[in-house]
Design a protein around this motif. Sequence first.
Motif, PDB file in Angstrom:
ATOM      1  N   GLN A  62       1.120  -1.087   0.038  1.00 47.31           N
ATOM      2  CA  GLN A  62       0.015   0.041  -0.129  1.00 47.31           C
ATOM      3  C   GLN A  62       0.732   1.138  -0.027  1.00 47.31           C
ATOM      4  O   GLN A  62       1.637   1.378   1.044  1.00 47.31           O
ATOM      5  N   ASN A  63       0.657   2.033  -0.957  1.00 47.02           N
ATOM      6  CA  ASN A  63       1.360   3.307  -1.175  1.00 47.02           C
ATOM      7  C   ASN A  63       0.683   4.459  -0.915  1.00 47.02           C
ATOM      8  O   ASN A  63      -0.335   4.478  -1.187  1.00 47.02           O
ATOM      9  N   PHE A  64       1.387   5.442   0.057  1.00 48.60           N
ATOM     10  CA  PHE A  64       0.661   6.874   0.179  1.00 48.60           C
ATOM     11  C   PHE A  64       1.413   7.826  -0.220  1.00 48.60           C
ATOM     12  O   PHE A  64       2.701   7.773   0.491  1.00 48.60           O
ATOM     13  N   THR A  65       0.852   8.794  -0.663  1.00 49.17           N
ATOM     14  CA  THR A  65       1.866   9.758  -1.206  1.00 49.17           C
ATOM     15  C   THR A  65       1.017  11.114  -0.703  1.00 49.17           C
ATOM     16  O   THR A  65       0.139  11.529  -0.790  1.00 49.17           O
ATOM     17  N   LEU A  66       1.861  11.873   0.031  1.00 46.74           N
ATOM     18  CA  LEU A  66       1.574  13.357   0.639  1.00 46.74           C
ATOM     19  C   LEU A  66       2.296  14.355   0.333  1.00 46.74           C
ATOM     20  O   LEU A  66       3.664  13.928   0.163  1.00 46.74           O
ATOM     21  N   VAL A  67       2.166  15.609   0.472  1.00 43.68           N
ATOM     22  CA  VAL A  67       2.854  16.570   0.242  1.00 43.68           C
ATOM     23  C   VAL A  67       2.878  17.609   1.361  1.00 43.68           C
ATOM     24  O   VAL A  67       1.801  17.557   2.181  1.00 43.68           O
ATOM     25  N   SER A  68       3.354  18.825   1.313  1.00 39.88           N
ATOM     26  CA  SER A  68       3.474  19.953   2.319  1.00 39.88           C
ATOM     27  C   SER A  68       2.367  20.861   2.098  1.00 39.88           C
ATOM     28  O   SER A  68       2.362  21.698   2.866  1.00 39.88           O
ATOM     29  N   GLN A  69       1.480  20.832   1.315  1.00 39.76           N
ATOM     30  CA  GLN A  69       0.501  21.438   1.053  1.00 39.76           C
ATOM     31  C   GLN A  69      -0.898  20.702   1.159  1.00 39.76           C
ATOM     32  O   GLN A  69      -1.103  19.551   0.957  1.00 39.76           O
ATOM     33  N   GLU A  70      -1.864  21.661   1.735  1.00 42.46           N
ATOM     34  CA  GLU A  70      -3.069  20.869   1.976  1.00 42.46           C
ATOM     35  C   GLU A  70      -4.253  20.922   0.977  1.00 42.46           C
ATOM     36  O   GLU A  70      -4.930  20.011   0.535  1.00 42.46           O
ATOM     37  N   THR A  71      -3.858  21.953   0.089  1.00 43.03           N
ATOM     38  CA  THR A  71      -4.830  22.065  -1.151  1.00 43.03           C
ATOM     39  C   THR A  71      -3.885  22.430  -2.204  1.00 43.03           C
ATOM     40  O   THR A  71      -2.630  22.989  -2.017  1.00 43.03           O
ATOM     41  N   LEU A  72      -4.385  22.312  -3.394  1.00 41.46           N
ATOM     42  CA  LEU A  72      -3.604  22.767  -4.794  1.00 41.46           C
ATOM     43  C   LEU A  72      -4.761  23.380  -5.680  1.00 41.46           C
ATOM     44  O   LEU A  72      -6.048  23.148  -5.848  1.00 41.46           O
ATOM     45  N   ALA A  73      -4.339  24.794  -6.135  1.00 43.02           N
ATOM     46  CA  ALA A  73      -5.232  25.579  -6.729  1.00 43.02           C
ATOM     47  C   ALA A  73      -5.125  25.443  -7.998  1.00 43.02           C
ATOM     48  O   ALA A  73      -4.516  26.310  -8.945  1.00 43.02           O
ATOM     49  N   VAL A  74      -5.866  24.425  -8.533  1.00 44.58           N
ATOM     50  CA  VAL A  74      -6.141  24.114  -9.829  1.00 44.58           C
ATOM     51  C   VAL A  74      -7.507  23.524 -10.067  1.00 44.58           C
ATOM     52  O   VAL A  74      -8.307  23.128  -9.223  1.00 44.58           O
ATOM     53  N   ARG A  75      -7.927  23.453 -11.257  1.00 43.30           N
ATOM     54  CA  ARG A  75      -9.345  23.016 -11.525  1.00 43.30           C
ATOM     55  C   ARG A  75      -9.189  21.546 -12.066  1.00 43.30           C
ATOM     56  O   ARG A  75     -10.359  20.989 -12.152  1.00 43.30           O
ATOM     57  N   GLY A  76      -8.257  21.149 -12.428  1.00 43.98           N
ATOM     58  CA  GLY A  76      -8.073  19.709 -12.628  1.00 43.98           C
ATOM     59  C   GLY A  76      -6.506  19.241 -13.339  1.00 43.98           C
ATOM     60  O   GLY A  76      -5.498  20.321 -13.360  1.00 43.98           O
ATOM     61  N   SER A  77      -6.376  18.199 -13.921  1.00 42.72           N
ATOM     62  CA  SER A  77      -5.147  17.865 -14.436  1.00 42.72           C
ATOM     63  C   SER A  77      -4.804  18.720 -15.536  1.00 42.72           C
ATOM     64  O   SER A  77      -3.265  19.038 -15.528  1.00 42.72           O
ATOM     65  N   ALA A  78      -5.333  19.464 -16.229  1.00 38.01           N
ATOM     66  CA  ALA A  78      -5.120  20.080 -17.434  1.00 38.01           C
ATOM     67  C   ALA A  78      -4.375  21.441 -16.792  1.00 38.01           C
ATOM     68  O   ALA A  78      -3.201  21.670 -17.252  1.00 38.01           O
ATOM     69  N   ASP A  79      -4.806  21.807 -15.884  1.00 39.36           N
ATOM     70  CA  ASP A  79      -4.338  23.068 -15.209  1.00 39.36           C
ATOM     71  C   ASP A  79      -2.697  22.757 -14.571  1.00 39.36           C
ATOM     72  O   ASP A  79      -1.890  23.416 -14.808  1.00 39.36           O
ATOM     73  N   VAL A  80      -2.729  21.583 -13.916  1.00 38.75           N
ATOM     74  CA  VAL A  80      -1.349  21.303 -13.457  1.00 38.75           C
ATOM     75  C   VAL A  80      -0.309  20.964 -14.482  1.00 38.75           C
ATOM     76  O   VAL A  80       0.789  21.509 -14.381  1.00 38.75           O
ATOM     77  N   VAL A  81      -0.630  20.299 -15.750  1.00 44.24           N
ATOM     78  CA  VAL A  81       0.336  20.204 -16.630  1.00 44.24           C
ATOM     79  C   VAL A  81       0.665  21.808 -17.303  1.00 44.24           C
ATOM     80  O   VAL A  81       1.994  21.788 -17.352  1.00 44.24           O
ATOM     81  N   ARG A  82      -0.331  22.306 -17.442  1.00 44.91           N
ATOM     82  CA  ARG A  82      -0.012  23.799 -17.873  1.00 44.91           C
ATOM     83  C   ARG A  82       1.141  24.675 -16.727  1.00 44.91           C
ATOM     84  O   ARG A  82       1.861  25.370 -17.263  1.00 44.91           O
ATOM     85  N   ILE A  83       0.786  24.401 -15.590  1.00 47.67           N
ATOM     86  CA  ILE A  83       1.516  25.028 -14.528  1.00 47.67           C
ATOM     87  C   ILE A  83       2.989  24.630 -14.663  1.00 47.67           C
ATOM     88  O   ILE A  83       4.048  25.214 -14.408  1.00 47.67           O
ATOM     89  N   VAL A  84       3.124  23.248 -14.648  1.00 48.51           N
ATOM     90  CA  VAL A  84       4.607  22.765 -14.742  1.00 48.51           C
ATOM     91  C   VAL A  84       5.100  23.228 -15.995  1.00 48.51           C
ATOM     92  O   VAL A  84       6.487  23.495 -15.873  1.00 48.51           O
TER      93      VAL A  84
END
Length: 312
Positions: free
Chosen positions: A114-136
Amino acid sequence: MPSTQWREVFLPDENTQHTEQAHVFSELQRKRLKKHGHGRALHRNQVAALKAVLVVEEDLPDYARQGIFAAPAAFEAHVRLSNGNFSVDRAPDIRGFAIKVLGASTPSSVAVEQNFTLVSQETLAVRGSADVVRIVDLSTSAPGAALRKAAMNPQLTRSAVANFRDMTKPFTGFATHDFFSIMPIAFGDYAARLKVCAASTKINKAARRDLAADIFTRLTDDDLEFRFQAQFFEDETRTPIEDSSVRWDAPWLTVARLRLPRQAPDAALAETIEKSSFNPWTAATEHRPLGELMRARLAAYSLSWRNRDVTP
């Protein structure tokens, strides 16, 4: 009370979209491979590799006794702490806290990884995966190209700035910071976001200069124990499944303790963990990731794994 009435939203032809997005990360990985050598597309900088034990709490309420949390138990685990940036301990950054539970068991199966992946932010200001790709893509572009892309998409620029602002918040160290899953996972018939609570309130002001030294110095003196918590879906207004930008309005429940025993840096363990994959889709059926953003990660993780050792 937690509810089982959650729903995922599937986009039209999202499989094609996710495959195309994965190739953006693949190209980023290819470029970095030429400069930095083999490794992950994101979170390449491993700060620490650690042995751990995940101890499931006793007397959990019925709704929480799901999957690997169905009964009190202690499972061996590996932990990978990471920086998002290539430069060691540089800010701003988003830090990673990944957990691989080894040989766990569920009511329906045994020896589950069982893998769990967590990060140091509670939220991510995007509307979906398309926004994530554009920001990267925006953040990794040359200055001139980045300015042109920002000018063409003001909404994306605002989203990128909001996320950057979160990344600039002070990070005191892996032992003294909370980590979050951002998106939910299934919890049997329920759904929940996850949190690893800081193990200590004693902040080391020198930690920012060497995060690895901070964690291992603490582990020289004593064990570290983190509370592993779940925040359950209640309704779509206060606990939306698909919206990663919303901080859920529901109580946190401690479902386990993550214990790091006293230990020193271990080169063999570090190599093993560095070579392994921490994929949230490597999970018991009862704990599959939920939401469009997590389905996009499935395509990206699979391609990233295949590309790790490709010759540039």
